[in-house]
Design a protein around this motif. Structure first.
Motif: not given
Length: 670
Positions: A337-345, A351-356
């Motif tokens: 499974a490819r885990i992406y910073a993205e918004d399926p909706q 999606s960009i930002g800091i992995l807090g």
């Protein structure tokens, strides 16, 4: 074998290559752009060299900078990973001219497969099955329209020089062909600098099945079986698995033999992937060949027990293939499974930002994680937004699906929007579990896979309340322990009122809607008045900060990640963001200047927790103000001294009123 290699890539694939190189005793050199100066692959490599600014076209896509870095480091070979320069024939030739070994196929093989049209002409000559279509060089619109009519609608227009879904259009009827052709050519020119297209018969429900091939410089070629990559969004893969579900052994042998024929036809050396479309009737057709290691190679490794990067090293060093075809076997089933910073909706927008906050499942024989990021890293606009590849294995597909569901439920990412919940929904869909796969799966099941965003459940709200109340209690206990009078009633957080039921009112904002929850203190926990009714809630915070909760007798574990007033409640792989409507929660931080702590809204002082002259630590509760039916704790912004208190319990204060005078250590008392 090489002593030192340079990795002309970044992120998870660079980390993946480093892992194998280290096991084999090969030193590694990383390259990095300004955006990647603190990246994981840089810290893992034995050496690292800067190659330019953040944009890839000014760093990772500059062959001369990569070659100069190799010269400076003394590396004897370059591994290109995938993407960037991995399928650049000119770069492969430049490596050879510089006396460096390119850990990839010969430049001629890259060129042969670089043009989809030319590749299909080669395959036709090699008797490899092709989808009926037009693969010629003539691009006259009228000629292409006639070719489309001869193929029969629906047809697929594809950019000849690229992939990834760019320059691709499905045309259902002749009347729509001209407009679709113009759009496809325009997109192809923009994406690849080449507007040539080819035409193919569009298969309505095909599967995307690819074969991993490997060849050495001694003429040996094998295949390492197939991967099913049918689950795609925007023509890009989401879930991949090996072996392909429901694959008959005879079909596996036929597709494997065809893939080996493809590799032999172009004099291939190294790792490659031959991609086919598999029709419902069992017919398969050559689509393209990727002349590099694939993103989804781990599932092949998991079912064969082979390290394909090690194979690449050995073949590039002139060694024969480690195993022959008859020695390769399939064991179990693997899914990636490819885990992406993205918004399926939002149509999978990045999606960009800091992995807090980043917490992953425990790796073991059944769970593998290939990643290039850590908590605190940034997902930037400059590169692919992949966070990780989650790979699971078990003895059969049912077991692998169970492992995948568990691992996704344990994967926690806060700071960017991710596709983790979408992947869990996808992998749990009955049709996917049944192996009813094709490239249109996501679109066909869109209603089930993209449900409307639901409001916070009572469980989520109860967990948010517990987190707030338990943290307040812990802060009060810490303050009491540091106080000269630890038994002072001002350190209590039980919401005690004379002649009144002791309670707190918490207000959370959920997608623009305010939800008020009354928390009544009880000896065994809290009685919460939730939208769906009353619940008894109790729990504790463990050493990781997770909540171990008991909600009406049902026990669960959840993680609540806080950033200012935002709370992200993560439970079973799904997250929900709430905002605690508490304007005074960070007053101390806002009023750090000048030693003044003021009330930003009218309210009533219900508790003064310190006395004038008290020395306090940062975070110590000082005053509790009741406003808008909520209690707000004002804490010390830093270590310091409370020099004066301006109001007593019961006093009503106006917005902006100075509640007390505070001097941080190192500052003069105001």
């Amino acid at each position: 074998m090489f002593d030192k290699i340079l990795i002309a890539n970044r992120g998870e694939i660079a980390c993946r290559i480093i892992r194998t190189a280290r096991r084999l005793g090969i030193r590694t050199v990383a390259v990095y752009s300004d955006a990647d100066a603190q990246a994981l692959h840089v810290s893992l490599a034995d050496e690292a060299l800067r190659i330019g600014p953040a944009p890839a076209r000014e760093s990772y896509l500059r062959p001369e900078l990569i070659l100069e870095a190799a010269r400076r480091s003394g590396a004897g070979a370059i591994h290109p990973g995938y993407g960037f320069l991995s399928e650049n024939a000119e770069f492969a030739e430049a490596c050879a001219e510089a006396g460096l070994i390119f850990i990839g196929p010969p430049a001629g093989a890259i060129r042969a497969m670089g043009s989809k049209s030319a590749a299909k002409q080669i395959m036709e000559a090699a008797a490899v099955p092709l989808v009926p279509g037009y693969h010629g060089e003539q691009q006259d619109p009228e000629l292409l329209a006639r070719a489309a009519a001869g193929i029969g609608y629906p047809v697929l227009i594809k950019a000849s020089a690229g992939g990834g879904g760019k320059g691709m259009r499905v045309v259902g009827e002749a009347a729509a062909f001209d407009d679709a052709l113009v759009a496809a050519k325009r997109e192809a020119l923009s994406g690849f600098g080449d507007d040539r297209v080819l035409l193919e018969k569009y298969l309505t429900r095909p599967r995307h099945v690819e074969i991993q091939v490997f060849a050495d410089s001694l003429g040996n070629v094998v295949h390492l079986f197939e991967r099913d990559c049918s689950i795609q969004r925007r023509h890009q893969k989401v879930l991949e698995e090996a072996p392909a579900p429901g694959m008959p052994e005879e079909l596996r042998r036929s597709m494997g033999a065809a893939a080996v024929a493809v590799a032999r036809a172009i004099g291939y050396v190294g790792a490659g992937t031959v991609e086919f479309l598999l029709d419902q009737d069992g017919s398969f057709y050559f689509m393209e060949m990727n002349t590099r290691l694939q993103v989804e190679h781990p599932v092949t490794e998991m079912i064969t027990g082979q390290d394909l990067v090690e194979w690449q090293f050995r073949v590039a060093a002139g060694e024969p293939l480690p195993l022959g075809q008859e020695q390769l076997t399939i064991s179990g089933h693997a899914i990636e499974a490819r885990i992406y910073a993205e918004d399926p909706q939002r149509d999978f927008l990045p999606s960009i930002g800091i992995l807090g906050h980043l917490r992953t499942p425990q790796e073991n024989a059944h769970v593998r994680i290939d990643t290039g990021v850590r908590a605190g890293d940034e997902v930037s606009i400059h590169y692919d937004p992949m966070i990780a590849k989650l790979i699971v294995w078990d003895t059969d597909r049912t077991g692998a699906l169970r492992r995948l569901a568990t691992a996704l439920a344990e994967y926690q990412v806060v700071g960017v929007t991710t596709n983790v919940a979408f992947l869990a929904t996808l992998a749990g869909h009955p049709a996917f579990a049944a192996g009813d796969l094709d490239t249109g799966f996501i679109e066909r099941h869109r209603t089930a896979l993209f449900p409307r965003i639901s409001p916070a459940t009572d469980q989520v709200l109860a967990l948010a309340c517990l987190d707030v109340l338990l943290r307040r209690t812990r802060e009060a206990q810490q303050a009491a322990a540091a106080s000269p009078d630890p038994w002072s009633p001002w350190h209590l957080t039980s919401g005690w009122r004379m002649n009144v039921d002791n309670h707190h009112v918490l207000v959370f904002r959920d997608n623009g809607t305010d939800i008020s929850i009354i928390a009544h203190y009880r000896p065994s926990g809290y009685l919460l008045e939730l939208p769906g009714g009353e619940q008894m809630a109790s729990g504790s915070l463990d050493h990781n900060g997770d909540i171990l909760a008991d909600l009406n007798g049902a026990r669960c574990r959840a993680t609540v990640v806080r950033h200012n007033d935002d709370l992200v409640i993560v439970i079973q792989g799904r997250s929900h963001r709430l905002t605690l409507h508490d304007p005074l929660a960070h007053v101390g931080e806002q009023e750090d200047q000048g030693g003044r702590l003021t009330a930003p809204m009218p309210g009533k002082i219900v508790a003064v927790l310190v006395e004038p002259g008290a020395r306090v630590a940062k975070g110590t509760p000082l005053v509790i103000l009741e406003a808008m039916k909520m209690e707000h704790t004002i804490a010390a912004p830093r270590d310091g001294l409370v020099s004066e208190i301006h109001f007593s319990v019961g006093a009503v204060v106006n917005e902006g009123a100075e509640l007390l005078a505070f001097a941080a250590d190192g500052e003069q008392t105001p």
